[in-house]
Design a protein around this motif. Structure first.
Motif, PDB file in Angstrom:
ATOM      1  N   ILE A  30       0.841  -1.198   0.000  1.00 56.03           N
ATOM      2  CA  ILE A  30       0.000   0.000   0.000  1.00 56.03           C
ATOM      3  C   ILE A  30       0.876   1.247   0.000  1.00 56.03           C
ATOM      4  N   MET A  31       1.902   1.239   0.849  1.00 56.79           N
ATOM      5  CA  MET A  31       2.804   2.381   0.949  1.00 56.79           C
ATOM      6  C   MET A  31       3.566   2.609  -0.355  1.00 56.79           C
ATOM      7  N   SER A  32       3.990   1.526  -0.990  1.00 59.88           N
ATOM      8  CA  SER A  32       4.781   1.680  -2.225  1.00 59.88           C
ATOM      9  C   SER A  32       3.940   2.255  -3.362  1.00 59.88           C
ATOM     10  N   ILE A  33       2.648   1.875  -3.437  1.00 67.34           N
ATOM     11  CA  ILE A  33       1.772   2.435  -4.468  1.00 67.34           C
ATOM     12  C   ILE A  33       1.560   3.924  -4.202  1.00 67.34           C
ATOM     13  N   CYS A  34       1.363   4.275  -2.941  1.00 68.57           N
ATOM     14  CA  CYS A  34       1.239   5.702  -2.593  1.00 68.57           C
ATOM     15  C   CYS A  34       2.502   6.463  -2.995  1.00 68.57           C
ATOM     16  N   ASP A  35       3.658   5.904  -2.666  1.00 68.89           N
ATOM     17  CA  ASP A  35       4.929   6.572  -2.986  1.00 68.89           C
ATOM     18  C   ASP A  35       5.113   6.737  -4.486  1.00 68.89           C
ATOM     19  N   ARG A  36       4.663   5.753  -5.246  1.00 66.19           N
ATOM     20  CA  ARG A  36       4.792   5.847  -6.702  1.00 66.19           C
ATOM     21  C   ARG A  36       3.985   7.021  -7.253  1.00 66.19           C
ATOM     22  N   HIS A  37       2.926   7.382  -6.546  1.00 64.91           N
ATOM     23  CA  HIS A  37       2.095   8.522  -6.959  1.00 64.91           C
ATOM     24  C   HIS A  37       2.456   9.798  -6.192  1.00 64.91           C
ATOM     25  N   ASN A  38       3.524   9.734  -5.422  1.00 65.38           N
ATOM     26  CA  ASN A  38       3.989  10.902  -4.644  1.00 65.38           C
ATOM     27  C   ASN A  38       2.931  11.420  -3.681  1.00 65.38           C
ATOM     28  N   VAL A  39       2.222  10.498  -3.035  1.00 68.97           N
ATOM     29  CA  VAL A  39       1.237  10.872  -2.020  1.00 68.97           C
ATOM     30  C   VAL A  39       1.498  10.065  -0.753  1.00 68.97           C
ATOM     31  N   LYS A  40       1.028  10.586   0.366  1.00 65.44           N
ATOM     32  CA  LYS A  40       1.120   9.889   1.642  1.00 65.44           C
ATOM     33  C   LYS A  40      -0.283   9.648   2.183  1.00 65.44           C
ATOM     34  N   ALA A  41      -0.399   8.660   3.068  1.00 73.62           N
ATOM     35  CA  ALA A  41      -1.698   8.268   3.599  1.00 73.62           C
ATOM     36  C   ALA A  41      -1.668   8.270   5.117  1.00 73.62           C
ATOM     37  N   THR A  42      -2.861   8.180   5.708  1.00 71.45           N
ATOM     38  CA  THR A  42      -3.012   8.078   7.155  1.00 71.45           C
ATOM     39  C   THR A  42      -3.359   6.647   7.524  1.00 71.45           C
ATOM     40  N   PHE A  43      -2.558   6.046   8.403  1.00 75.06           N
ATOM     41  CA  PHE A  43      -2.847   4.720   8.938  1.00 75.06           C
ATOM     42  C   PHE A  43      -3.477   4.882  10.324  1.00 75.06           C
ATOM     43  N   PHE A  44      -4.706   4.385  10.473  1.00 75.21           N
ATOM     44  CA  PHE A  44      -5.320   4.299  11.789  1.00 75.21           C
ATOM     45  C   PHE A  44      -4.902   2.949  12.384  1.00 75.21           C
ATOM     46  N   LEU A  45      -3.967   2.998  13.323  1.00 68.79           N
ATOM     47  CA  LEU A  45      -3.331   1.786  13.834  1.00 68.79           C
ATOM     48  C   LEU A  45      -4.021   1.289  15.104  1.00 68.79           C
ATOM     49  N   ASN A  46      -4.434   0.016  15.080  1.00 68.00           N
ATOM     50  CA  ASN A  46      -5.024  -0.606  16.263  1.00 68.00           C
ATOM     51  C   ASN A  46      -3.900  -0.987  17.229  1.00 68.00           C
ATOM     52  N   VAL A  47      -3.484  -0.011  18.024  1.00 66.54           N
ATOM     53  CA  VAL A  47      -2.326  -0.186  18.910  1.00 66.54           C
ATOM     54  C   VAL A  47      -2.569  -1.250  19.973  1.00 66.54           C
ATOM     55  N   TYR A  48      -3.825  -1.548  20.266  1.00 68.02           N
ATOM     56  CA  TYR A  48      -4.176  -2.431  21.382  1.00 68.02           C
ATOM     57  C   TYR A  48      -3.812  -3.891  21.109  1.00 68.02           C
ATOM     58  N   GLU A  49      -3.422  -4.206  19.886  1.00 64.56           N
ATOM     59  CA  GLU A  49      -2.998  -5.569  19.581  1.00 64.56           C
ATOM     60  C   GLU A  49      -1.651  -5.907  20.214  1.00 64.56           C
ATOM     61  N   TYR A  50      -1.007  -4.920  20.808  1.00 66.36           N
ATOM     62  CA  TYR A  50       0.260  -5.187  21.501  1.00 66.36           C
ATOM     63  C   TYR A  50       0.058  -6.201  22.624  1.00 66.36           C
ATOM     64  N   ARG A  51      -1.169  -6.280  23.145  1.00 59.77           N
ATOM     65  CA  ARG A  51      -1.433  -7.214  24.238  1.00 59.77           C
ATOM     66  C   ARG A  51      -1.288  -8.668  23.782  1.00 59.77           C
ATOM     67  N   LYS A  52      -1.451  -8.907  22.488  1.00 54.81           N
ATOM     68  CA  LYS A  52      -1.293 -10.265  21.967  1.00 54.81           C
ATOM     69  C   LYS A  52       0.090 -10.473  21.359  1.00 54.81           C
ATOM     70  N   TYR A  53       0.601  -9.476  20.659  1.00 50.40           N
ATOM     71  CA  TYR A  53       1.841  -9.644  19.896  1.00 50.40           C
ATOM     72  C   TYR A  53       3.056  -8.985  20.533  1.00 50.40           C
ATOM     73  N   GLY A  54       2.845  -8.249  21.626  1.00 47.80           N
ATOM     74  CA  GLY A  54       3.943  -7.530  22.249  1.00 47.80           C
ATOM     75  C   GLY A  54       4.095  -6.142  21.632  1.00 47.80           C
ATOM     76  N   GLU A  55       4.786  -5.285  22.333  1.00 49.52           N
ATOM     77  CA  GLU A  55       4.935  -3.906  21.861  1.00 49.52           C
ATOM     78  C   GLU A  55       5.860  -3.800  20.652  1.00 49.52           C
ATOM     79  N   LYS A  56       6.926  -4.605  20.614  1.00 52.06           N
ATOM     80  CA  LYS A  56       7.945  -4.406  19.578  1.00 52.06           C
ATOM     81  C   LYS A  56       7.398  -4.510  18.155  1.00 52.06           C
ATOM     82  N   PRO A  57       6.626  -5.565  17.803  1.00 56.01           N
ATOM     83  CA  PRO A  57       6.106  -5.630  16.419  1.00 56.01           C
ATOM     84  C   PRO A  57       5.233  -4.432  16.050  1.00 56.01           C
TER      85      PRO A  57
END
Length: 397
Positions: free
Chosen positions: A82-109
């Motif tokens: 997704i990011m690479s397609i945006c970059d190819r068009h010279n645009v940036k996007a907003t990611f709404f990140l579900n930060v609460y998944e750290y409880r399952k996968y840990g903070e680092k990922p």
């Protein structure tokens, strides 16, 4: 300079022609420098948003960490695609990140994903799916009290600050499940912008606050920038006597084809939307969510590319939410009194149209076709058998 003005005074070329030549040279220089002329006044800004989250909670078929740089059979189809397609068009996007998944996968990922997005110029904002960290039985924000929502939002805000050293400026509730308490919880936490309102969506409990379907509104001192919607009318060639299938659609690469999306963009320009929110999910380019086999959705990748080309062709500016909020003079924002709901017409496959008219999903349609073909085959065999018997009787007679 004196020599230039002297030459102009002795010149026999009309000033209108000279002005055109100067403007033409200026335009060429601007284009060559990579700068852009100002957008046409009144055109909406396009904001590409991606809800970054795992497919589901308990039985995660494609987890958020797996989606990050996912490649299937050598084809990139994860977040980085997704990011690479945006970059190819010279645009940036907003990611709404579900930060609460750290409880399952840990903070680092999760931190690594957020940091990569941020370092590459993408906007990382807060997405709330509270069941990951608080109560598995309560998926929706509106199921939590005001005090609970205040804590949920504070925790998410603190995590983003810790990971990328930036506090979120805007929020989106998972499944659009915000209610009045959500807006108040945002205000208390110093977040004055929200993009959870989706008109007529059953899990969005902001429907009775007088918010605009496609324009910026204010409630509880929070600016609501809605998930834009339109009425999608689908019909099939040769079946004009049947009423079209109508639904409320968002500007979504997953659920709407490029052609009607481009029509909807035109309608948004005509209706002078403040913003057009172009919607994706982090697994948008993964076609099948089965544990046994994931398939890249090459069609959606191409459609995203097509829509971005069209946005550029229409001269629309693409911004992140953070940039839009930062550059807008909110004291002078004129809140609209009207509330248009654009209508877009499109043709779909005949079998798909008839199946939807009958209330069937794509799997049901395939089953009906298989059963119908089997019944026709059986009837054909019976009919041929009857004809043969009839011919035999006539021959015997």
């Amino acid at each position: 300079c004196n020599l230039f003005y002297a030459s102009l005074s002795n010149c026999t070329i009309p000033m209108r022609t000279i002005s055109f030549i100067i403007f033409f040279i200026f335009s060429v220089l601007v284009a060559g420098s990579g700068l852009a002329l100002a957008e046409v006044p009144g055109k909406p800004v396009v904001i590409i948003t991606i809800d970054a989250e795992s497919i589901n909670h308990d039985d995660c078929k494609v987890s958020l960490p797996e989606q990050f740089d996912l490649k299937i059979d050598g084809t990139s189809c994860g977040i980085t695609r997704i990011m690479s397609i945006c970059d190819r068009h010279n645009v940036k996007a907003t990611f709404f990140l579900n930060v609460y998944e750290y409880r399952k996968y840990g903070e680092k990922p999760l931190k690594d994903i957020a940091t990569f997005m941020d370092h590459n110029g993408f906007d990382v904002e807060l997405h709330t799916h509270p069941q990951w960290a608080y109560d598995k039985e309560r998926n929706m924000m509106y199921q939590y009290s005001l005090n609970e929502q205040m804590q949920i939002i504070k925790d998410g805000k603190d995590l983003l600050k810790k990971w990328i050293n930036k506090e979120p400026v805007i929020h989106r509730a998972g499944a659009y499940s915000a209610n009045e308490n959500t807006l108040e919880a945002l205000r208390v936490n110093g977040i004055y912008y929200d993009s959870s309102f989706r008109y007529a969506y059953p899990t969005c409990l902001l429907q009775n606050l007088g918010l605009k379907r496609n324009y910026i509104s204010v409630s509880h001192d929070v600016y609501e920038i809605p998930v834009n919607v339109f009425t999608l009318e689908r019909s099939a060639s040769g079946f004009g006597f049947l009423t079209p299938i109508r639904s409320i659609a968002k500007y979504d690469i997953d659920s709407v084809d490029a052609a009607p999306l481009m029509q909807a963009i035109d309608k948004g320009i005509e209706d002078r939307f403040d913003v057009i929110v172009l919607f994706l999910h982090s697994p948008s380019f993964i076609k099948e969510y089965t544990e046994k086999r994931h398939v890249p959705d090459v069609v959606d990748m191409d459609e995203f590319d097509t829509v971005l080309n069209y946005i550029e062709k229409r001269g629309l500016r693409v911004m992140t939410f953070r940039a839009f909020i930062s550059e807008t003079n909110w004291n002078k924002v004129a809140l609209q009194g009207s509330d248009p709901l654009p209508v877009v017409h499109t043709k779909i496959n005949t079998l798909k149209f008839l199946g939807k008219k009958a209330g069937l999903n794509s799997g049901n349609v395939r089953q009906v076709i298989t059963i119908t073909a089997g019944v026709i085959l059986i009837l054909l065999i019976v009919f041929i058998s009857i004809l043969r018997k009839k011919a035999h009787v006539q021959k015997s007679g």
